[in-house]
Write a protein that holds these residues in place. Sequence first.
Motif, PDB file in Angstrom:
ATOM      1  N   PHE A  49       0.855  -1.137  -0.133  1.00 37.34           N
ATOM      2  CA  PHE A  49      -0.019  -0.166  -0.101  1.00 37.34           C
ATOM      3  C   PHE A  49       0.860   1.173  -0.002  1.00 37.34           C
ATOM      4  O   PHE A  49       0.819   2.099   1.109  1.00 37.34           O
ATOM      5  N   GLU A  50       1.729   1.514  -0.973  1.00 37.70           N
ATOM      6  CA  GLU A  50       2.826   2.353  -1.002  1.00 37.70           C
ATOM      7  C   GLU A  50       2.262   3.904  -0.773  1.00 37.70           C
ATOM      8  O   GLU A  50       2.422   4.567  -0.107  1.00 37.70           O
ATOM      9  N   ALA A  51       0.935   3.912  -1.739  1.00 38.00           N
ATOM     10  CA  ALA A  51       0.588   5.276  -1.856  1.00 38.00           C
ATOM     11  C   ALA A  51      -0.027   5.804  -0.443  1.00 38.00           C
ATOM     12  O   ALA A  51      -0.275   6.962  -0.119  1.00 38.00           O
ATOM     13  N   ILE A 174      10.231  12.497  -8.364  1.00 38.64           N
ATOM     14  CA  ILE A 174       9.835  11.720  -9.420  1.00 38.64           C
ATOM     15  C   ILE A 174       8.166  11.809  -8.664  1.00 38.64           C
ATOM     16  O   ILE A 174       7.272  11.746  -9.475  1.00 38.64           O
ATOM     17  N   HIS A 175       8.209  11.531  -7.297  1.00 33.54           N
ATOM     18  CA  HIS A 175       6.926  11.766  -6.639  1.00 33.54           C
ATOM     19  C   HIS A 175       6.875  12.924  -5.803  1.00 33.54           C
ATOM     20  O   HIS A 175       7.795  13.321  -5.078  1.00 33.54           O
ATOM     21  N   ALA A 176       6.115  13.848  -6.160  1.00 27.15           N
ATOM     22  CA  ALA A 176       6.115  15.087  -6.012  1.00 27.15           C
ATOM     23  C   ALA A 176       6.108  15.363  -4.278  1.00 27.15           C
ATOM     24  O   ALA A 176       6.962  16.455  -4.166  1.00 27.15           O
ATOM     25  N   ARG A 177       5.642  14.639  -3.683  1.00 25.06           N
ATOM     26  CA  ARG A 177       5.519  15.017  -2.136  1.00 25.06           C
ATOM     27  C   ARG A 177       7.070  14.695  -1.435  1.00 25.06           C
ATOM     28  O   ARG A 177       6.998  14.736  -0.139  1.00 25.06           O
ATOM     29  N   GLU A 178       7.874  14.075  -2.107  1.00 21.96           N
ATOM     30  CA  GLU A 178       8.881  13.440  -1.368  1.00 21.96           C
ATOM     31  C   GLU A 178      10.047  14.618  -1.299  1.00 21.96           C
ATOM     32  O   GLU A 178      10.867  14.634  -2.185  1.00 21.96           O
ATOM     33  N   TYR A 179       9.793  15.377  -0.278  1.00 22.16           N
ATOM     34  CA  TYR A 179      10.582  16.823  -0.060  1.00 22.16           C
ATOM     35  C   TYR A 179      12.044  16.625  -0.085  1.00 22.16           C
ATOM     36  O   TYR A 179      12.818  17.413  -0.719  1.00 22.16           O
ATOM     37  N   MET A 307      16.176   9.255  -6.311  1.00 21.99           N
ATOM     38  CA  MET A 307      15.898   9.538  -4.933  1.00 21.99           C
ATOM     39  C   MET A 307      14.281   9.672  -4.613  1.00 21.99           C
ATOM     40  O   MET A 307      13.613  10.161  -5.328  1.00 21.99           O
ATOM     41  N   HIS A 308      13.877   9.000  -3.569  1.00 28.27           N
ATOM     42  CA  HIS A 308      12.628   8.921  -2.986  1.00 28.27           C
ATOM     43  C   HIS A 308      12.560   9.072  -1.550  1.00 28.27           C
ATOM     44  O   HIS A 308      13.706   8.759  -0.760  1.00 28.27           O
ATOM     45  N   CYS A 309      11.577   9.269  -0.952  1.00 31.98           N
ATOM     46  CA  CYS A 309      11.105   9.083   0.376  1.00 31.98           C
ATOM     47  C   CYS A 309       9.803   8.455   0.648  1.00 31.98           C
ATOM     48  O   CYS A 309       8.919   8.431  -0.084  1.00 31.98           O
TER      49      CYS A 309
HETATM   50 ZN   LIG Z   1       8.487   7.648  -4.282  1.00 24.10          ZN
END
Ligand SMILES: [Zn+2]
Length: 605
Positions: A49-51, A174-179, A307-309
């Motif tokens: 449930f990544e999101a 690439i995922h917007a919210r990953e500050y 890079m992701h968070c």
């Molecule tokens: Zn991500």
Amino acid sequence: MKKSAFFLCVFILVSWVCLWANSANNENGQFFRVYFKDKVMARLAMERFEAGAMEISYTDKYLVMLLTPEEYDELSGLNYTLVPCPDYDVHHSRCPNITREGTIPGYPSYRLVEKTFEIADSICKALPKLGRIVDAGDSWEKTQGIGGYDHKVLILTNADIPGPKPKLFVTGAIHAREYATSELALRFVYYLIKNYGKDADATWMLDHHEYHAMFYINPDGRKHAEKGEMWRKTTNTDYCKSTPSKRGVDLNRNSEYSWGTMGSSDECNETFWGPKAASEPEMQAVQKYQDQIFNTTPKLGGVYIDMHCYGEIIYKPSAVATLARKFSYFNGYDAVTTRGGQAYEYAFYKAGVAAGCLFELGTKFFQDTTYFEQTIVPKNLQALIYALKACRDPLKIAEGPDAITLSITNKVLKATIDDTRYGQTVETQNIAGAEYYISTPPWISGATPIAMTATDGAFDEKSEEVTATLSPEYLNDKAQVTIYVRGKDASGNWGAVSAIFYNQPNAVIPANELKAPITFTFPHPLIPPATIRLQLPHAANIQIRVCDLKGKSVATVLNQTLGTGAHSLQWDGKNNAGNALPYGMYVFELRAANSVWAEKFIMVK
Ligand SMILES: [Zn+2]
């Protein structure tokens, strides 16, 4: 079942029913603390449930997740303990009282898209030899003529030394919210330009390798996340027209490599993979850039990190295991095998980069700045330094030992060759040899290796101190030469090179390098306001001026007598008339008695 456990379950069930009764205000579900027993369970929940996974505490062993009733049912059937968390605030780490110009409100560590690009531009203008920017494509909004952004890539390398050179390519957001992702890529830029010319490793890395930073793969979505929205996908309005807040494509499910194997075909889902492989302009731009820099003849190694968070995990193809465990030595993240269909997989399986992987930084999307500054940045800068050092042949170099603790005293060079620096378990070997090079590094033809010996007389341990007396026949008459050191293990693997500057005592030191017996430090690059620190061995009249590159004084920072000991003063970046100085290169000049001490710095705004 114990009685207390029974009542806890009843309590949870009742709370759950009540919550759902009151949950009309949250169409996406309800927040729960999902307690896990170990890291494997934690990863399974995050991947499933990544999101909806908001943050993790490995210490207290729980995830905070936003779950629908169906997801709740699935997880509670799998040995997780779920406790409702109705008051959870995704922005609980925000610092509401701190604002810093050009940063996300409440998160003073993270710069806005425009600010990051402004800094990148000013670095290139101030340091044209080291920095340049290329435009790798347009975001979806830009392709539609409704705003949007270029995919700017900042490239750092010494342009005076011709290529082709091996490359480290880092992408963020690439995922917007990953500050934290974009800011980390920028902090590595700062690290490199600050240490270029001062630290031998930073210097040779930029002389012989290239760092490419695409700070934002998804700048359109990022602008929503900067406003505090839990935005993940792009902003493409072609998808999920019925609910605009759920529109867009998950770019990290849109790559051409094994597209459609992970994610969702539902346009409104947070992991919507798009109508076809690489359908989105952002993904096309990234793939084209990866092809352009990695799919070259001859191949030049290369490392790509997306890079992701968050989660403190490294995802990688199995072939990249040893390099990932080298990274894990520095950042402490577990390296686990890949999941399918992502940007780094295109780089690895299609564009031909020697090593591609994904870092999940930190513990939440809207990461608190303290954890970012104190943990994420220092640990991951070390991993990025290793990545840039090893990018010439990363998989092979990662098999070899590191050369660390280099020192030179009275022409005696010492170092430690260490084959034990891996996170998790990797088979390691005894050290079998070490060598050094003067001025010319090992990969350049004609470089001369000079053997070093084990200080204790035998190469028979996994970590060996090695030594050599610098050979005078190779030392030229330059004031400063670079000494490169590397070691190999008993399997014949040569590890990453480390270097040290050797200042030759009899060479003539230019006047502008004379140093007064005073410690004088300031941030570099300098973003006003800046703190300047001084340590005086005795009271003295001190003058500090800022001059332009022609030597003209543009600002007087200090002109007064200071006592013995430590002093710190603030400079607001303004000239004597009170106007902010433009970005660029300046010189700090300190005068005390008859000594002058001067050093260049770059000012960014
Ligand atoms: Zn991500």
